[in-house]
Design an enzyme around this catalytic site. Sequence first.
Site, short mmCIF file in Angstrom:
data_model
loop_
_atom_site.label_atom_id
_atom_site.label_comp_id
_atom_site.label_asym_id
_atom_site.label_seq_id
_atom_site.Cartn_x
_atom_site.Cartn_y
_atom_site.Cartn_z
N SER A 9 46.27 38.74 34.96
CA SER A 9 46.89 38.63 36.35
C SER A 9 48.06 37.80 35.68
O SER A 9 48.38 36.88 35.76
CB SER A 9 45.93 38.03 36.98
OG SER A 9 46.79 37.84 38.50
N HIS A 34 48.23 43.35 34.42
CA HIS A 34 47.58 42.76 36.15
C HIS A 34 48.53 42.75 36.80
O HIS A 34 49.18 41.29 37.38
CB HIS A 34 45.92 42.41 36.32
CG HIS A 34 45.45 43.54 37.83
ND1 HIS A 34 45.03 43.75 37.69
CD2 HIS A 34 45.32 41.65 39.20
CE1 HIS A 34 44.40 43.88 39.42
NE2 HIS A 34 44.83 42.99 39.50
N ASP A 36 49.63 42.30 40.84
CA ASP A 36 48.82 42.55 42.22
C ASP A 36 50.57 42.68 43.00
O ASP A 36 51.41 41.63 43.13
CB ASP A 36 48.16 41.03 42.13
CG ASP A 36 47.24 40.35 41.56
OD1 ASP A 36 46.27 41.37 42.09
OD2 ASP A 36 47.00 39.74 41.08
N MET A 38 51.19 42.30 46.86
CA MET A 38 50.98 42.16 48.08
C MET A 38 52.29 41.61 49.58
O MET A 38 53.51 41.40 49.02
CB MET A 38 50.19 40.60 47.84
CG MET A 38 49.26 39.62 47.11
SD MET A 38 49.03 37.66 46.84
CE MET A 38 47.68 38.35 45.97
N HIS A 67 48.01 46.62 42.36
CA HIS A 67 46.71 46.62 42.73
C HIS A 67 47.60 45.94 43.74
O HIS A 67 48.01 45.36 44.23
CB HIS A 67 46.36 44.82 41.81
CG HIS A 67 44.78 44.36 43.26
ND1 HIS A 67 43.69 43.41 42.50
CD2 HIS A 67 44.19 44.36 43.70
CE1 HIS A 67 43.50 43.59 44.03
NE2 HIS A 67 43.26 43.83 44.83
N MET A 69 47.26 45.14 47.44
CA MET A 69 46.68 44.64 48.51
C MET A 69 47.66 44.46 49.18
O MET A 69 48.09 43.76 49.90
CB MET A 69 46.21 42.89 47.98
CG MET A 69 45.18 43.00 46.93
SD MET A 69 45.15 41.16 46.20
CE MET A 69 45.96 41.11 44.85
N MET A 138 36.22 42.38 44.16
CA MET A 138 36.96 41.03 44.35
C MET A 138 36.50 39.81 44.33
O MET A 138 35.20 39.31 45.06
CB MET A 138 37.88 40.72 45.66
CG MET A 138 38.95 41.58 45.54
SD MET A 138 39.94 41.45 43.85
CE MET A 138 41.06 40.13 44.77
N GLY A 146 44.41 31.55 42.18
CA GLY A 146 43.61 29.93 41.65
C GLY A 146 43.05 29.59 42.58
O GLY A 146 42.16 28.37 42.22
N ASP A 176 37.44 40.94 39.49
CA ASP A 176 39.01 39.42 40.03
C ASP A 176 39.29 38.87 40.85
O ASP A 176 38.70 38.85 42.14
CB ASP A 176 39.89 40.64 40.30
CG ASP A 176 41.04 40.63 40.53
OD1 ASP A 176 42.10 39.48 39.86
OD2 ASP A 176 42.02 40.77 41.45
N GLY A 177 38.78 37.59 40.00
CA GLY A 177 38.62 35.73 41.00
C GLY A 177 38.64 34.66 40.24
O GLY A 177 37.11 35.07 39.65
N GLY A 178 39.01 34.21 40.27
CA GLY A 178 38.50 33.02 40.12
C GLY A 178 36.91 33.39 38.41
O GLY A 178 36.69 32.37 37.75
N SER A 199 44.50 32.69 36.26
CA SER A 199 44.86 31.16 36.44
C SER A 199 44.74 30.64 35.09
O SER A 199 44.20 29.58 34.11
CB SER A 199 44.85 30.28 37.24
OG SER A 199 43.41 30.25 37.87
#
Length: 221
Positions: A9, A34, A36, A38, A67, A69, A138, A146, A176-178, A199
């Site tokens: 990402s 990836h 993103d 937004m 992606h 969003m 998600m 992050g 996706d996420g963390g 991250s």
Amino acid sequence: MTDVRISASILSADFANLGRDVAAAESAGCDEIHFDVMDGHFVPNLTFGAPVLQAIRSITKLPIAAHMMVERPDLYIEAFASAGANTFIVHVEATRHLHRTFEAIRAAGMKPGVALNPATSLATIEAALDYVDAVLLMTVNPGFGGQKFIPGVMPKLKRLAETVRTEKRQVDVGVDGGIKLDTARIAAANGARTLISGSGIYAHPQGLQAAVRELRSATAA
């Protein structure tokens, strides 16, 4: 368990050196970029659009997943197809006519995907699984990089993975996420086959190659 795919990402990359960081992800052994997008409406942040994707398309051979969003993602299908996106992922929460949107994505030459926020039920996409190539769950609330992984999504992930497996569907299941070393292991154990990490790889103290190597080791069969 089969080998997982690692998607970098670039939301966590250095925007002043985006080309360098995209190339570094490819050199480190990532399987995908990836991207993103937004809009400041669907999520409380602004990132980048099709012209930036077109710029990085020329410097990597990796597939790029856009992606979206954003509200009204249908408006951007042609632009991102022209820019070189391989997969176009829309949020079920932002799309009124999923089947029509998936048809338009495929007609534009991209693979359609659908994303669900942490509190969104799998029931919202049960009738859509015949029409998509990817489902992205998600594991944070979308909008910022992050963030902390939400473990409560894992039962939903396990149910989705079991459905895809037992019904023999050709659908990639991603999270996706963390996603870092410990959470990657948990997500893979619950059926994730694509791990999106920002991250977790770009902020790794030993660099991208070490991060990717650790993720592969943690999720190996």
